[in-house]
Every structure is written in C-alpha cells, then in structure tokens.
Write a protein that holds these residues in place. Structure first.
Motif, PDB file in Angstrom:
ATOM      1  N   SER A  45       0.830  -1.205   0.000  1.00  0.00           N
ATOM      2  CA  SER A  45       0.000   0.000   0.000  1.00  0.00           C
ATOM      3  C   SER A  45       0.866   1.257   0.000  1.00  0.00           C
ATOM      4  O   SER A  45       0.583   2.221  -0.727  1.00  0.00           O
ATOM      5  CB  SER A  45      -0.929   0.009   1.214  1.00  0.00           C
ATOM      6  OG  SER A  45      -1.864  -1.046   1.152  1.00  0.00           O
ATOM      7  N   ALA A  46       1.910   1.262   0.811  1.00  0.00           N
ATOM      8  CA  ALA A  46       2.797   2.427   0.866  1.00  0.00           C
ATOM      9  C   ALA A  46       3.507   2.630  -0.464  1.00  0.00           C
ATOM     10  O   ALA A  46       3.661   3.768  -0.938  1.00  0.00           O
ATOM     11  CB  ALA A  46       3.812   2.269   1.990  1.00  0.00           C
ATOM     12  N   ALA A  47       3.948   1.546  -1.083  1.00  0.00           N
ATOM     13  CA  ALA A  47       4.624   1.659  -2.377  1.00  0.00           C
ATOM     14  C   ALA A  47       3.684   2.251  -3.420  1.00  0.00           C
ATOM     15  O   ALA A  47       4.089   3.109  -4.229  1.00  0.00           O
ATOM     16  CB  ALA A  47       5.123   0.287  -2.825  1.00  0.00           C
ATOM     17  N   ASN A  79      14.230   0.294   0.396  1.00  0.00           N
ATOM     18  CA  ASN A  79      13.913   0.434  -1.019  1.00  0.00           C
ATOM     19  C   ASN A  79      12.957   1.600  -1.250  1.00  0.00           C
ATOM     20  O   ASN A  79      13.176   2.449  -2.128  1.00  0.00           O
ATOM     21  CB  ASN A  79      13.302  -0.873  -1.533  1.00  0.00           C
ATOM     22  CG  ASN A  79      13.241  -0.948  -3.035  1.00  0.00           C
ATOM     23  OD1 ASN A  79      14.123  -0.449  -3.723  1.00  0.00           O
ATOM     24  ND2 ASN A  79      12.197  -1.587  -3.553  1.00  0.00           N
ATOM     25  N   LEU A  80      11.892   1.676  -0.445  1.00  0.00           N
ATOM     26  CA  LEU A  80      10.931   2.771  -0.587  1.00  0.00           C
ATOM     27  C   LEU A  80      11.593   4.120  -0.313  1.00  0.00           C
ATOM     28  O   LEU A  80      11.348   5.100  -1.023  1.00  0.00           O
ATOM     29  CB  LEU A  80       9.763   2.559   0.367  1.00  0.00           C
ATOM     30  CG  LEU A  80       8.836   1.374   0.081  1.00  0.00           C
ATOM     31  CD1 LEU A  80       7.747   1.296   1.139  1.00  0.00           C
ATOM     32  CD2 LEU A  80       8.229   1.474  -1.306  1.00  0.00           C
ATOM     33  N   ALA A  81      12.424   4.179   0.720  1.00  0.00           N
ATOM     34  CA  ALA A  81      13.059   5.445   1.085  1.00  0.00           C
ATOM     35  C   ALA A  81      14.074   5.890   0.045  1.00  0.00           C
ATOM     36  O   ALA A  81      14.301   7.086  -0.148  1.00  0.00           O
ATOM     37  CB  ALA A  81      13.724   5.317   2.450  1.00  0.00           C
ATOM     38  N   VAL A 121      16.232  -2.528  12.693  1.00  0.00           N
ATOM     39  CA  VAL A 121      15.772  -1.873  11.465  1.00  0.00           C
ATOM     40  C   VAL A 121      16.430  -0.515  11.303  1.00  0.00           C
ATOM     41  O   VAL A 121      16.909  -0.160  10.218  1.00  0.00           O
ATOM     42  CB  VAL A 121      14.235  -1.764  11.463  1.00  0.00           C
ATOM     43  CG1 VAL A 121      13.761  -0.811  10.356  1.00  0.00           C
ATOM     44  CG2 VAL A 121      13.602  -3.130  11.284  1.00  0.00           C
ATOM     45  N   ARG A 122      16.480   0.264  12.369  1.00  0.00           N
ATOM     46  CA  ARG A 122      17.089   1.590  12.262  1.00  0.00           C
ATOM     47  C   ARG A 122      18.565   1.493  11.910  1.00  0.00           C
ATOM     48  O   ARG A 122      19.069   2.283  11.093  1.00  0.00           O
ATOM     49  CB  ARG A 122      16.900   2.356  13.578  1.00  0.00           C
ATOM     50  CG  ARG A 122      15.474   2.832  13.826  1.00  0.00           C
ATOM     51  CD  ARG A 122      15.426   3.821  14.969  1.00  0.00           C
ATOM     52  NE  ARG A 122      16.198   5.018  14.652  1.00  0.00           N
ATOM     53  CZ  ARG A 122      16.542   5.940  15.551  1.00  0.00           C
ATOM     54  NH1 ARG A 122      16.185   5.795  16.826  1.00  0.00           N
ATOM     55  NH2 ARG A 122      17.238   6.998  15.189  1.00  0.00           N
ATOM     56  N   ALA A 123      19.268   0.552  12.508  1.00  0.00           N
ATOM     57  CA  ALA A 123      20.698   0.407  12.208  1.00  0.00           C
ATOM     58  C   ALA A 123      20.914  -0.013  10.754  1.00  0.00           C
ATOM     59  O   ALA A 123      21.799   0.506  10.069  1.00  0.00           O
ATOM     60  CB  ALA A 123      21.331  -0.602  13.156  1.00  0.00           C
ATOM     61  N   LEU A 124      20.105  -0.926  10.269  1.00  0.00           N
ATOM     62  CA  LEU A 124      20.229  -1.358   8.880  1.00  0.00           C
ATOM     63  C   LEU A 124      19.930  -0.202   7.924  1.00  0.00           C
ATOM     64  O   LEU A 124      20.621  -0.026   6.914  1.00  0.00           O
ATOM     65  CB  LEU A 124      19.280  -2.527   8.612  1.00  0.00           C
ATOM     66  CG  LEU A 124      19.697  -3.867   9.239  1.00  0.00           C
ATOM     67  CD1 LEU A 124      18.529  -4.839   9.245  1.00  0.00           C
ATOM     68  CD2 LEU A 124      20.893  -4.464   8.506  1.00  0.00           C
ATOM     69  N   LEU A 125      18.924   0.591   8.245  1.00  0.00           N
ATOM     70  CA  LEU A 125      18.574   1.720   7.383  1.00  0.00           C
ATOM     71  C   LEU A 125      19.665   2.798   7.384  1.00  0.00           C
ATOM     72  O   LEU A 125      19.783   3.564   6.425  1.00  0.00           O
ATOM     73  CB  LEU A 125      17.241   2.321   7.822  1.00  0.00           C
ATOM     74  CG  LEU A 125      16.005   1.470   7.556  1.00  0.00           C
ATOM     75  CD1 LEU A 125      14.771   2.092   8.199  1.00  0.00           C
ATOM     76  CD2 LEU A 125      15.775   1.281   6.055  1.00  0.00           C
ATOM     77  N   ARG A 126      20.448   2.848   8.450  1.00  0.00           N
ATOM     78  CA  ARG A 126      21.578   3.787   8.494  1.00  0.00           C
ATOM     79  C   ARG A 126      22.786   3.271   7.720  1.00  0.00           C
ATOM     80  O   ARG A 126      23.806   3.959   7.632  1.00  0.00           O
ATOM     81  CB  ARG A 126      21.989   4.053   9.950  1.00  0.00           C
ATOM     82  CG  ARG A 126      20.991   4.856  10.753  1.00  0.00           C
ATOM     83  CD  ARG A 126      21.598   5.331  12.061  1.00  0.00           C
ATOM     84  NE  ARG A 126      21.999   4.245  12.927  1.00  0.00           N
ATOM     85  CZ  ARG A 126      21.254   3.723  13.903  1.00  0.00           C
ATOM     86  NH1 ARG A 126      20.030   4.206  14.113  1.00  0.00           N
ATOM     87  NH2 ARG A 126      21.697   2.735  14.653  1.00  0.00           N
ATOM     88  N   PRO A 147      21.521   0.940   0.958  1.00  0.00           N
ATOM     89  CA  PRO A 147      20.824   1.697   2.006  1.00  0.00           C
ATOM     90  C   PRO A 147      20.389   3.054   1.473  1.00  0.00           C
ATOM     91  O   PRO A 147      21.007   3.603   0.560  1.00  0.00           O
ATOM     92  CB  PRO A 147      21.877   1.838   3.103  1.00  0.00           C
ATOM     93  CG  PRO A 147      23.182   1.798   2.367  1.00  0.00           C
ATOM     94  CD  PRO A 147      22.965   0.833   1.228  1.00  0.00           C
ATOM     95  N   PRO A 148      19.319   3.608   2.031  1.00  0.00           N
ATOM     96  CA  PRO A 148      18.881   4.938   1.578  1.00  0.00           C
ATOM     97  C   PRO A 148      19.858   6.016   2.011  1.00  0.00           C
ATOM     98  O   PRO A 148      20.497   5.906   3.063  1.00  0.00           O
ATOM     99  CB  PRO A 148      17.524   5.109   2.259  1.00  0.00           C
ATOM    100  CG  PRO A 148      17.605   4.249   3.478  1.00  0.00           C
ATOM    101  CD  PRO A 148      18.450   3.072   3.105  1.00  0.00           C
ATOM    102  N   ALA A 149      19.957   7.054   1.203  1.00  0.00           N
ATOM    103  CA  ALA A 149      20.823   8.173   1.571  1.00  0.00           C
ATOM    104  C   ALA A 149      20.322   8.861   2.824  1.00  0.00           C
ATOM    105  O   ALA A 149      21.104   9.330   3.652  1.00  0.00           O
ATOM    106  CB  ALA A 149      20.903   9.170   0.411  1.00  0.00           C
TER     107      ALA A 149
END
Length: 278
Positions: A45-47, A79-81, A121-126, A147-149
């Motif tokens: 849904s978010a995508a 991926n979304l970010a 999750v936060r660490a992976l996204l960083r 990872p997202p910028a």
C-alpha cells in the motif's frame, strides 16, 4: 503541526490510487496506510501511495513486529526510502495479540521483540552492518547493499506506559491509536521524552448528524483502549466541532493528527474540515 488522512482498511484497495492523488492536491501533509490481519499489506500500500503522489508523506501505521523479520522489513523500507526520499514514515508495533495468535506469531516477550526489531531496522537503514543476539531477534553480520541516503523515521505504534517508554528510548516517534485525547497525549509526551520525538495521533473522523456512527466508533475504540465509551475522544459531528477537536489534539502536544474518516465517500468530509482549519 501536521495533518494526515488515513486510507481506511474497509475501502476497496483499488480506490487507494485516486484517494492518494486527490489528497496530493489538497492541503494535507500525510496519507497513512494500515496493516491489519486479513485486510491489506502496508508495504504494498505504501509503495502504491508513494508511486502515485509527488509531495505527500506516506506513513505506515503499523507493521506488526511479529509478522516481519527485521532484515526483510529494513530491505523493504530502505527500497521505498531510496526511491522516494524524505517521504516515508515507518510505524512498527506489537501487533494485535489475538491476530498474532491466529497466525502462530505470538511473541513470548512483545516488548523485547519490538525494541530489538526497531533497533535492528534503524541500524540497517543507516547503512550499518548489524549483529544482534537478542532475546527475540538474531541477526549475524547483515547489511543493506543499497541503504537509503536518508533513513526514514521509524515510529513505534504503542499505547501502554512501558511501551511508550520503550518508544522514547529507541524510536524517532510514537503513534497513538484512535480514541486518545489531550490528557493521554500529555502523558505520552512525558513518557517518550518530549521534544524531538514526533507524536502522531490517529483520531476517528466523521462529519454528519447520524449519532449511531459516532456511537459505533466510540464503542470500538473503547474496547481496544479498555476505557468507557464516554472517554473516547473523536473528531465527529459538524465540521466546526471536528476542526476544534483537531486543534485540541495539536495544542495538547500532537505533532501530527491523522484523521480516520468513515463512510464510502471520505474525501468530501476531509474537504469540509480543511475549510474550517484554513
């Protein structure tokens, strides 16, 4: 102060696209999608919402930690970010315990699972390489290749005191459910640590004079929150009354108020309250 609108779970999924496009042209800041057992998945849904809009922030409210491996969840959120930078807010919660039991995902320690999931999750996204041997989460040397910028904010969808304290420790924001009012917002603000921690408040929303609608909404929230229906706070009734309630939630400390509209034609109701809030 931000204003968001929820895409209610009872609306047909194919109506999400025109719903989001119309909100993207309106004076709102966010659209929020949900993940409830048997309805729809929040990531898809978010995508969809991100792909058909240009400026709205899309909030996920919420992914249940017991249903989501944190590595896979970080991959999806990252991926979304990356594709839609600065437009995603990711909510993670305990999940409704009866639903988790139904699918064999009931956690022995919901608090430990939520905390360790958010931390991972936060660490992976960083962009970090994560090794975690926790009570509920075990990850050995995992990192995101892309990872997202800019990592999206991760919020905890919680309501009880111990969970609110957890959110203040490990999350960047807290999502409070429909029915809470100014008093609970003030308490949540104290437990989560105050400034710098986004407080998102969902509120049931209905413009109309059918008292039975308000009664049904109050009963549902009261059951979930274990309070009397008379204590449930909602933005219902006239456009003026609904707008006043939104303002009261902001004044009590909500950074973002998310309207959960009811009925087959929710957007005309949103326009009515927007006219009062302008």
């Amino acid at each position: 102060m931000r204003l968001g609108v929820m895409f209610d779970r009872d609306l047909p999924p194919e109506s999400l696209i025109p719903f989001c496009r119309e909100l993207d042209a309106a004076e709102v800041d966010d659209v929020w999608v949900v993940e409830d057992l048997g309805w729809t998945g929040s990531i898809s849904s978010a995508a969809t919402a991100l792909a058909v809009t240009e400026r709205l922030r899309v909030g996920i409210g919420i992914t249940p930690a017991p249903l989501r491996n944190p590595a896979l969840l970080a991959m999806e959120l990252g991926n979304l970010a990356r594709v839609h930078p600065h437009r995603l807010a990711a909510g993670i919660g305990h999940g409704v315990q009866d639903w988790m039991r139904q699918v064999g995902a009931l956690a022995p320690s919901p608090l430990a699972l939520l905390e360790e999931t958010i931390v991972a999750v936060r660490a992976l996204l960083r962009g970090e390489t994560v090794t975690l041997q926790g009570r509920a989460v075990r990850i050995d040397g995992v990192s995101l290749v892309h990872p997202p910028a800019a990592a999206p904010p991760v919020l905890a969808g919680v309501v009880r005191p111990r969970s609110l304290e957890l959110s203040g420790r490990v999350a960047q924001g807290t999502i409070l459910p429909e029915g809470v009012g100014p008093a609970q917002i003030e308490d949540a603000r104290k437990l989560t640590g105050g400034d710098g921690h986004e407080l998102v408040v969902f509120t049931n929303f209905y413009i109309g004079d059918d008292a039975t609608v308000g009664a049904r909404l109050a009963a549902g929230s009261a059951e979930f929150l274990h309070i009397d229906p008379d204590e449930v706070v909602m933005a219902v009734g006239s456009p003026e009354a609904a707008a006043d309630q939104v303002r009261a939630l902001w004044e009590a400390g909500a950074d973002t108020v998310v309207l959960r509209p009811f009925g087959p034609a929710p957007l005309p109701q949103v326009e009515l309250v927007l006219a009062e809030l302008r």
